[in-house]
Write a protein that holds these residues in place. Structure first.
Motif, PDB file in Angstrom:
ATOM      1  N   ALA A 185       7.545  -0.099  -6.679  1.00  0.00           N
ATOM      2  CA  ALA A 185       7.930  -0.816  -5.238  1.00  0.00           C
ATOM      3  C   ALA A 185       6.801  -1.159  -4.313  1.00  0.00           C
ATOM      4  O   ALA A 185       6.545  -2.113  -3.739  1.00  0.00           O
ATOM      5  N   ILE A 189       5.313  -4.770  -3.036  1.00  0.00           N
ATOM      6  CA  ILE A 189       5.477  -5.074  -1.764  1.00  0.00           C
ATOM      7  C   ILE A 189       4.122  -5.164  -1.055  1.00  0.00           C
ATOM      8  O   ILE A 189       3.730  -6.095  -0.471  1.00  0.00           O
ATOM      9  N   PHE A 193       2.481  -8.543   0.812  1.00  0.00           N
ATOM     10  CA  PHE A 193       1.636  -8.494   2.033  1.00  0.00           C
ATOM     11  C   PHE A 193       0.238  -9.038   1.881  1.00  0.00           C
ATOM     12  O   PHE A 193      -0.375  -9.541   2.554  1.00  0.00           O
TER      13      PHE A 193
END
Length: 325
Positions: A185, A189, A193
């Motif tokens: 995860a 993520i 970003f």
């Protein structure tokens, strides 16, 4: 095609693999990660103080980062290519080294983001390498996660996770499961970003806070992966007894183990040439300066503002459009 019969017989022992878990290979990843995090910290700190832009540190950091991410991509590719013969022990070490590679890449992005923004070649090349590293990292993480969930026999090839039945939960299954899912995860993520961070046209005030927090997280990530790989590797620690490694090949030093360490000297030699004036490079501006390196990088919008070119490959109306040349 993979022969499922290879998963029905558990070998008595496992051969060592110095090309994956040798002392020189591990040290090259660990040293590069430590140096990159150190240089990134210096650059971010100087940026917070609005002092010199540290051009030598920037040159060294970029060189180490490029070398690390390419090596990480190559090592993960080898692991996936050999998944029919490679046991979970060696595959797990590759996964840990890929984590070090990711930490190095992201710390470089945090410190040199405006250098990448000012040059579309560096910006999109970095984006492409980040994407490849993400795909390989997620695929490798899925194999590791599946092996933990099924408690795969440690002497079977990692590809057997899709064939064999579960042997029940191991003693540390819950911790390993949570950690592996968190890494998967986190990679997704962070990639999302980082993509925004790399292509964002503005520099909001809170960006420096993100740099500091992100750098601290990456230091923790690199430290955790380093400690783990040192503890479980034959080269420096003690591999699980259930693996039953034959020989001490991963502890032995040869030219193949010295080569990754010798390659670390190349950025230092190149930097020394720059310091001595044998190689000239354009001066590096401070981080607040986002002026493009090349003419035609900016496009004037209808409201009078100037924006960076959208994409060097298929961007329309751009002098940098490669498809139109």
């Amino acid at each position: 095609m993979f022969d499922a019969g290879n998963c029905s017989v558990v070998p008595d022992s496992v051969a060592t693999d110095a090309g994956v878990a040798g002392a020189g290979v591990l040290l090259s990843f660990i040293i590069t990660n430590c140096l990159s995090l150190f240089l990134s910290s210096i650059i971010v700190l100087l940026n917070l103080r609005k002092s010199t832009s540290a051009p030598i540190c920037r040159k060294l950091l970029l060189s180490f980062s490029d070398q690390q991410i390419l090596t990480g991509i190559g090592l993960q590719s080898v692991g996936l290519a050999k998944m029919k013969t490679m046991v979970p022990y060696h595959f797990f070490i590759i996964w840990l080294l890929s984590t070090l590679s990711t930490a190095t890449n992201l710390s470089t992005l945090i410190a040199l983001v405006n250098d990448f923004k000012r040059d579309w070649v560096l910006r999109w090349l970095r984006q492409f390498l980040m994407l490849i590293n993400l795909i390989l990292g997620v695929v490798s993480s899925i194999f590791v996660l599946q092996s933990v969930m099924k408690n795969l026999e440690p002497r079977l090839p990692i590809a057997c996770v899709w064939v064999v039945e579960s042997r029940g939960k191991s003693s540390n299954a819950a911790l390993s499961l949570v950690g592996t899912i968190a890494v998967i995860a986190g990679n997704v993520i962070v990639f999302a970003f980082s993509t925004w961070y790399l292509h964002n046209r503005q520099n909001p005030k809170w960006l420096k806070t993100v740099q500091v927090v992100g750098l601290i997280a990456l230091v923790a990530m690199g430290l955790g992966a380093t400690v783990r790989v040192v503890l479980v590797s034959q080269a420096f620690g003690h591999p699980p007894e259930s693996v039953r490694l034959v020989g001490m090949g991963e502890k032995e030093w040869s030219f193949g183990q010295l080569l990754p360490l010798l390659l670390l000297s190349l950025p230092l030699i190149n930097t020394m040439e720059i310091i001595r004036g044998e190689t000239r490079t354009p001066p590096s501006s401070v981080d607040e300066d986002t002026t493009p390196l090349f003419d035609g990088e900016l496009v004037q919008q209808q409201d009078g503002r100037f924006e960076y070119q959208p994409n060097p490959i298929w961007g329309s109306g751009s002098r940098s459009n490669l498809m139109g040349k």
